[in-house]
Design an enzyme around this catalytic site. Structure first.
Site, PDB file in Angstrom:
ATOM      1  N   ARG A  81      24.893  42.715 -22.451  1.00 39.47           N
ATOM      2  CA  ARG A  81      23.783  42.802 -21.488  1.00 39.47           C
ATOM      3  C   ARG A  81      24.296  42.393 -20.110  1.00 39.47           C
ATOM      4  NH1 ARG A  81      19.044  39.106 -23.227  1.00 39.47           N
ATOM      5  NH2 ARG A  81      19.068  40.646 -24.922  1.00 39.47           N
ATOM      6  N   ASP A  93      21.669  42.013 -31.057  1.00 35.11           N
ATOM      7  CA  ASP A  93      20.324  41.974 -31.620  1.00 35.11           C
ATOM      8  C   ASP A  93      20.249  43.120 -32.610  1.00 35.11           C
ATOM      9  OD1 ASP A  93      19.637  39.893 -29.915  1.00 35.11           O
ATOM     10  OD2 ASP A  93      18.717  41.213 -28.430  1.00 35.11           O
ATOM     11  N   GLU A 125      15.291  33.328 -32.976  1.00 34.46           N
ATOM     12  CA  GLU A 125      15.183  34.784 -33.057  1.00 34.46           C
ATOM     13  C   GLU A 125      15.956  35.287 -34.274  1.00 34.46           C
ATOM     14  OE1 GLU A 125      14.968  35.466 -28.182  1.00 34.46           O
ATOM     15  OE2 GLU A 125      16.786  36.032 -29.289  1.00 34.46           O
ATOM     16  N   HIS A 177      24.493  37.325 -24.458  1.00 32.41           N
ATOM     17  CA  HIS A 177      24.708  38.772 -24.481  1.00 32.41           C
ATOM     18  C   HIS A 177      25.669  39.204 -23.376  1.00 32.41           C
ATOM     19  CE1 HIS A 177      21.808  40.298 -27.466  1.00 32.41           C
ATOM     20  NE2 HIS A 177      21.051  39.263 -27.133  1.00 32.41           N
ATOM     21  N   HIS A 183      19.079  37.783 -33.623  1.00 32.00           N
ATOM     22  CA  HIS A 183      20.084  37.451 -32.606  1.00 32.00           C
ATOM     23  C   HIS A 183      21.265  36.712 -33.218  1.00 32.00           C
ATOM     24  CE1 HIS A 183      20.909  35.802 -28.355  1.00 32.00           C
ATOM     25  NE2 HIS A 183      21.728  35.122 -29.135  1.00 32.00           N
TER      26      HIS A 183
END
Length: 227
Positions: A96, A148, A206, A141, A209
């Site tokens: 990301r 994910d 999460e 990320h 993740h």
């Protein structure tokens, strides 16, 4: 050489082949995951409007998953592992860009933009997204070895029921929650155990993740676009 070692050597050879280098991310040390995995599915949420912000995110110019070579190799082992149970991996996000994280921060600081609240964070106010660790100044990320993902049935492509959808912010998405059923817990545990066996560690808030423990760039936050 063992069969596993031979498979790893072949994969590493693929990752350095001239054909692969002709189509690779702009940053050295990174690869497109769809060039490494064989059976994975992809739903790159941040390249479109189907996400908690409600619009395409800065830095996602293509709907592809980019990761470090090391993370991709480890995921190839996970893929083979879950295939033995008739399952495949489905990815929502990988590398990301930092600019995307910055956009998340700006969005989270805007109290007027709550268009996706009912779907993604119905029980939380935006300040809680910072407090509870869903939005941060920096994201793992951006170091390139965090993913994910979920599991799907190999034959149908249907996602296993994990009790909450990807990017749903709240306690129901936490590992160990009592808010999901026995079968949903088993599905999460199937994913968790496969990832643990191949060098990834989970993030407690999460279920989707995971980060490669031996990530190659633990202190570097990249900002090249996904293109």
């Amino acid at each position: 050489m063992s069969r596993a070692g031979l498979g790893l050597a072949l994969l590493l050879g693929l990752l350095t082949s001239p054909a692969l280098r002709a189509d690779q991310p702009t940053q050295d040390g990174f690869v497109y995951l769809d060039q490494v995995l064989k059976s994975a599915r992809y739903e790159v949420r941040y390249a479109g409007a189907d996400n908690f912000v409600g619009e395409p995110i800065d830095g996602y110019q293509k709907a592809r998953i980019i990761l470090t070579r090391e993370a991709a190799v480890a995921l190839a082992a996970v893929e083979k592992d879950v295939a033995l149970s008739g399952l495949a991996l489905k990815f929502f996000d990988g590398y990301r860009p930092q600019r995307a994280v910055d956009e998340f921060r700006r969005w989270a600081a805007d109290p007027q933009d709550i268009r996706q609240k009912a779907r993604y964070y119905p029980d939380l106010d935006k300040p809680a997204l910072f407090r509870d660790g869903y939005i941060a100044k920096h994201s793992g990320h951006s170091r390139g070895s965090t993913v994910d993902l979920t599991l799907v049935d190999s034959a149908t492509g249907k996602e296993l029921d994990m009790g909450s959808p990807f990017d749903f912010f709240g306690p129901i998405s936490h590992h160990g929650t009592a808010q999901v059923s026995v079968q949903q817990t088993r599905n999460r545990e199937t994913l968790r155990q496969a990832m643990l066996r191949h060098g990834f560690e989970p993030y407690g808030a999460e279920w989707w993740h995971y980060t490669l423990k031996a990530e190659p760039y633990p202190e570097t936050y990249f900002d090249f676009p996904v293109q």
